[in-house]
Design an enzyme around this catalytic site. Structure first.
Site, PDB file in Angstrom:
ATOM      1  N   ALA A   9      22.007  27.360   2.737  1.00 30.92           N
ATOM      2  CA  ALA A   9      22.242  27.974   1.432  1.00 30.92           C
ATOM      3  C   ALA A   9      23.704  28.058   1.048  1.00 30.92           C
ATOM      4  O   ALA A   9      24.018  28.538  -0.048  1.00 30.92           O
ATOM      5  CB  ALA A   9      21.612  29.369   1.388  1.00 30.92           C
ATOM      6  N   ASN A  85      16.036  23.410   3.701  1.00 31.15           N
ATOM      7  CA  ASN A  85      17.014  22.578   3.002  1.00 31.15           C
ATOM      8  C   ASN A  85      18.170  22.151   3.901  1.00 31.15           C
ATOM      9  O   ASN A  85      18.855  21.173   3.598  1.00 31.15           O
ATOM     10  CB  ASN A  85      17.553  23.345   1.794  1.00 31.15           C
ATOM     11  CG  ASN A  85      18.764  22.691   1.175  1.00 31.15           C
ATOM     12  OD1 ASN A  85      18.673  21.628   0.557  1.00 31.15           O
ATOM     13  ND2 ASN A  85      19.932  23.307   1.349  1.00 31.15           N
ATOM     14  N   TYR A 150      19.641   9.397  10.124  1.00 28.99           N
ATOM     15  CA  TYR A 150      19.248  10.241   8.990  1.00 28.99           C
ATOM     16  C   TYR A 150      17.908   9.788   8.399  1.00 28.99           C
ATOM     17  O   TYR A 150      17.036  10.613   8.103  1.00 28.99           O
ATOM     18  CB  TYR A 150      20.345  10.186   7.933  1.00 28.99           C
ATOM     19  CG  TYR A 150      20.167  11.139   6.773  1.00 28.99           C
ATOM     20  CD1 TYR A 150      20.365  12.501   6.939  1.00 28.99           C
ATOM     21  CD2 TYR A 150      19.827  10.667   5.509  1.00 28.99           C
ATOM     22  CE1 TYR A 150      20.210  13.377   5.874  1.00 28.99           C
ATOM     23  CE2 TYR A 150      19.679  11.540   4.439  1.00 28.99           C
ATOM     24  CZ  TYR A 150      19.872  12.892   4.626  1.00 28.99           C
ATOM     25  OH  TYR A 150      19.723  13.759   3.574  1.00 28.99           O
TER      26      TYR A 150
END
Length: 241
Positions: A9, A85, A150
């Site tokens: 965040a 996230n 990734y």
């Protein structure tokens, strides 16, 4: 009041998602999961002192997930939405990729999703309600050279999402993924002007996305009206693929 946890965040996308929830749902409380870097997250929390709080969270550590969830439940007695996230890039061609670059990216992008979902799913099952949104990447479907680590991690997140969705559907929990393409966040800061121009030319809309455009999709997938959507992977990429 809905309780939402957004990991990663302190970054541009994580803050964008958190801000969207805070701006569009006056009855929600948002927890910002942060590591040691928290300056930008603290600034956001100061704008919504009654509905936004920080929680220290090392997403690669299952024990830290348990501690953070305990802190949230002690304050709010529930967790309605988890937005996974957090993640990192460490791009290298495979022939020259350090082993730690592989391990760090897999751990931060894939293992972290496993730890987070495993930590919260029991609470959501007891509630008979929950929303999990995993932030993957367009690299899961259209990986560029230099991202074997990734791309593998984010493709794993997509497959993980589909499987967990089947396991939790009867408990009233939905699990979905969003796959952003080029989004105007700090992740693009290292691109020079030529690279940015070339990237935009590969996007049918000829522009990069905005964090709030990803956030709007996350917000919808977290709402009651999206209750029949689970196991989905939503591309947010301006039409690249």
């Amino acid at each position: 009041m809905r309780t939402i946890l957004v990991t990663g965040a302190n970054g541009g996308l994580g803050r964008g998602i958190a801000r969207y929830f805070l701006g569009h749902d006056p009855d929600c409380k948002v927890w910002l999961g942060v590591r040691s870097n928290r300056t930008d997250a603290e600034a956001l929390a100061s704008e919504f002192p009654d509905r936004c709080r920080l929680v220290s969270l090392e997403v690669t550590d299952p024990a830290d997930w348990a501690r953070a969830l305990g802190e949230i439940l002690a304050a709010d007695a529930r967790l309605d939405v988890l937005v996974n996230n957090a993640g990192v890039h460490r791009d290298h061609l495979l022939a020259m990729m350090p082993r730690e670059a592989w391990r760090d990216v897999i751990s931060s992008n894939l293992d972290a999703v496993f730890h987070g979902c495993q930590a919260v799913v029991g609470t959501m099952m007891k509630q008979r309600h929950g929303r999990i949104i995993n932030v993957a990447s367009l690299s899961a479907l259209l990986p560029p050279a230099g991202q074997t680590n990734y791309a593998a991690a984010k493709a794993g997140v997509v497959a993980f999402t589909r499987t967990l969705a089947k396991e939790t559907a009867r408990a009233g929990i939905t699990v979905n993924a969003v796959l952003p393409g080029y989004i105007e966040t700090g992740a693009l800061e290292d691109m020079d002007d030529d690279a940015r121009k070339q990237a935009r030319m590969g996007i049918p809309m000829r522009r990069f996305g905005k964090p709030e455009e990803v956030a709007a999709a996350v917000f919808f997938l977290a709402c009651q009206d999206a209750g029949y959507i689970t196991g989905a992977s939503l591309k947010i990429d301006g039409g690249i693929f």
